[in-house]
Design a protein around this motif. Structure first.
Motif, short mmCIF file in Angstrom:
data_model
loop_
_atom_site.label_atom_id
_atom_site.label_comp_id
_atom_site.label_asym_id
_atom_site.label_seq_id
_atom_site.Cartn_x
_atom_site.Cartn_y
_atom_site.Cartn_z
N GLY A 66 46.56 30.72 36.81
CA GLY A 66 46.18 30.74 35.41
C GLY A 66 46.47 32.09 34.78
N GLU A 67 45.70 32.44 33.76
CA GLU A 67 45.94 33.71 33.07
C GLU A 67 45.58 34.89 33.98
N LEU A 68 46.51 35.84 34.07
CA LEU A 68 46.32 36.99 34.95
C LEU A 68 45.62 38.11 34.20
N SER A 69 44.70 38.75 34.88
CA SER A 69 43.97 39.87 34.28
C SER A 69 44.83 41.13 34.28
N VAL A 70 44.64 41.95 33.27
CA VAL A 70 45.32 43.24 33.19
C VAL A 70 44.42 44.29 33.82
N PRO A 71 44.91 45.05 34.81
CA PRO A 71 44.07 46.11 35.40
C PRO A 71 43.56 47.07 34.34
N LEU A 72 42.28 47.42 34.44
CA LEU A 72 41.70 48.35 33.45
C LEU A 72 42.41 49.70 33.47
N GLU A 73 42.98 50.08 34.62
CA GLU A 73 43.72 51.33 34.69
C GLU A 73 44.93 51.29 33.74
N LEU A 97 41.52 59.95 48.62
CA LEU A 97 42.92 59.77 48.97
C LEU A 97 43.40 60.85 49.94
N LEU A 98 42.87 62.05 49.76
CA LEU A 98 43.28 63.18 50.59
C LEU A 98 42.44 63.31 51.86
N ARG A 99 41.54 62.35 52.08
CA ARG A 99 40.67 62.33 53.27
C ARG A 99 39.75 63.54 53.33
N LEU A 100 39.40 64.03 52.17
CA LEU A 100 38.43 65.11 52.08
C LEU A 100 37.02 64.55 51.88
N SER A 101 36.94 63.24 51.67
CA SER A 101 35.66 62.57 51.52
C SER A 101 35.84 61.12 51.97
N THR A 102 34.81 60.57 52.58
CA THR A 102 34.85 59.17 52.98
C THR A 102 34.12 58.29 51.97
N GLN A 103 33.56 58.90 50.96
CA GLN A 103 32.82 58.15 49.94
C GLN A 103 33.78 57.50 48.97
N VAL A 104 33.55 56.22 48.72
CA VAL A 104 34.31 55.50 47.70
C VAL A 104 33.60 55.74 46.37
N PRO A 105 34.33 56.20 45.33
CA PRO A 105 33.67 56.46 44.05
C PRO A 105 32.89 55.26 43.56
N ALA A 106 31.66 55.50 43.10
CA ALA A 106 30.80 54.42 42.64
C ALA A 106 31.28 53.86 41.31
N GLN A 107 31.97 54.68 40.53
CA GLN A 107 32.44 54.26 39.21
C GLN A 107 33.92 54.56 39.09
N HIS A 117 36.56 57.75 26.78
CA HIS A 117 36.28 56.35 26.44
C HIS A 117 35.57 55.71 27.62
N THR A 118 34.81 54.68 27.35
CA THR A 118 34.29 53.81 28.39
C THR A 118 34.79 52.40 28.10
N LEU A 119 35.59 51.86 29.01
CA LEU A 119 36.17 50.53 28.83
C LEU A 119 35.39 49.53 29.66
N ARG A 120 35.02 48.43 29.06
CA ARG A 120 34.25 47.40 29.77
C ARG A 120 34.93 46.05 29.60
N ARG A 121 34.99 45.31 30.69
CA ARG A 121 35.48 43.94 30.65
C ARG A 121 34.72 43.15 31.70
N GLY A 122 33.90 42.22 31.23
CA GLY A 122 33.04 41.48 32.16
C GLY A 122 32.09 42.45 32.85
N ASN A 123 32.07 42.39 34.18
CA ASN A 123 31.21 43.31 34.93
C ASN A 123 31.95 44.54 35.41
N MET A 124 33.15 44.75 34.90
CA MET A 124 33.95 45.92 35.28
C MET A 124 33.89 47.00 34.21
#
Length: 207
Positions: A66-73, A97-107, A117-124
């Protein structure tokens, strides 16, 4: 030239499917009010779709999905480009990306030298965060990952172990790019770039 339904439709039909476009691209057809009315009509007809406020897309439809979503990036990049601004990965993403942290960004965050800007689409949600333009001198290249990481670490956070890890990740071409732009950087970041060592490793993909 006055905006007309047919002129805007002809322009829209030339847009690549799924490629987001900011409203500034439509203003060549006349004043803002008339262009907005023409856009609203075309949205109603399904010729174009509003992704977020100020950004539209010619929908791409898969026969299976069906209709494909456009990445917010991509939406954020289109918005920044329309404002004459640049974007690149955030510091938290760069550290991962540089393996200086194992934490995945929460936002999801992108750095920009344009308006925040703050872009919102659905729950993203994706945030475009304004930072010092000197952090974005290598925007659009792998070297931007290094600068974002340095920026979020801060001068006191660039330790010997950080430099050692960067040595494992940085490539000669990335180092060349950084050194070519070093006079445009924040002073302390320029000094770090000047002492960065290099191996034959490859930077990870940023997307």
């Amino acid at each position: 030239m006055q905006p007309t339904h047919s002129a805007l439709r002809a322009f829209i039909e030339e847009l690549p499917l799924g490629h987001p476009v900011a409203t500034q691209s439509f203003q060549r057809f006349g004043n803002r009010d008339a262009a907005d009315k023409a856009l609203s009509r075309l949205v109603h007809e399904g010729a174009i779709k509003r992704v977020v406020r100020g950004v539209y897309v010619r929908p791409e439809v898969s026969p299976i999905l069906g209709e494909l979503s456009v990445p917010l990036e991509d939406v954020a990049a289109a918005l920044a480009e329309a404002e004459g601004a640049r974007v690149q990965v955030s510091g938290e993403t760069a550290l991962n990306l540089l393996r200086l942290s194992t934490q995945v960004p929460a936002q999801a965050v992108l750095y920009t030298d344009g308006v925040s800007h703050t872009l919102r689409r659905g729950n993203m949600t994706l945030r475009l965060k304004h930072v010092n333009p000197k952090v974005l001198v290598c925007a659009g290249t792998d070297a931007a990952v290094i600068l974002s990481a340095l920026y979020v670490l801060g001068r006191d956070g660039v330790t010997a172990s950080v430099l050692e890890q960067l040595q494992q990740m940085i490539t000669p071409s990335v180092l060349d790019e950084l050194r070519a732009k070093r006079t445009q950087m924040i002073g302390w970041m320029r000094r770090i770039v000047e002492i960065l060592p290099v191996t034959d490793a490859s930077l990870p993909e940023t997307r």
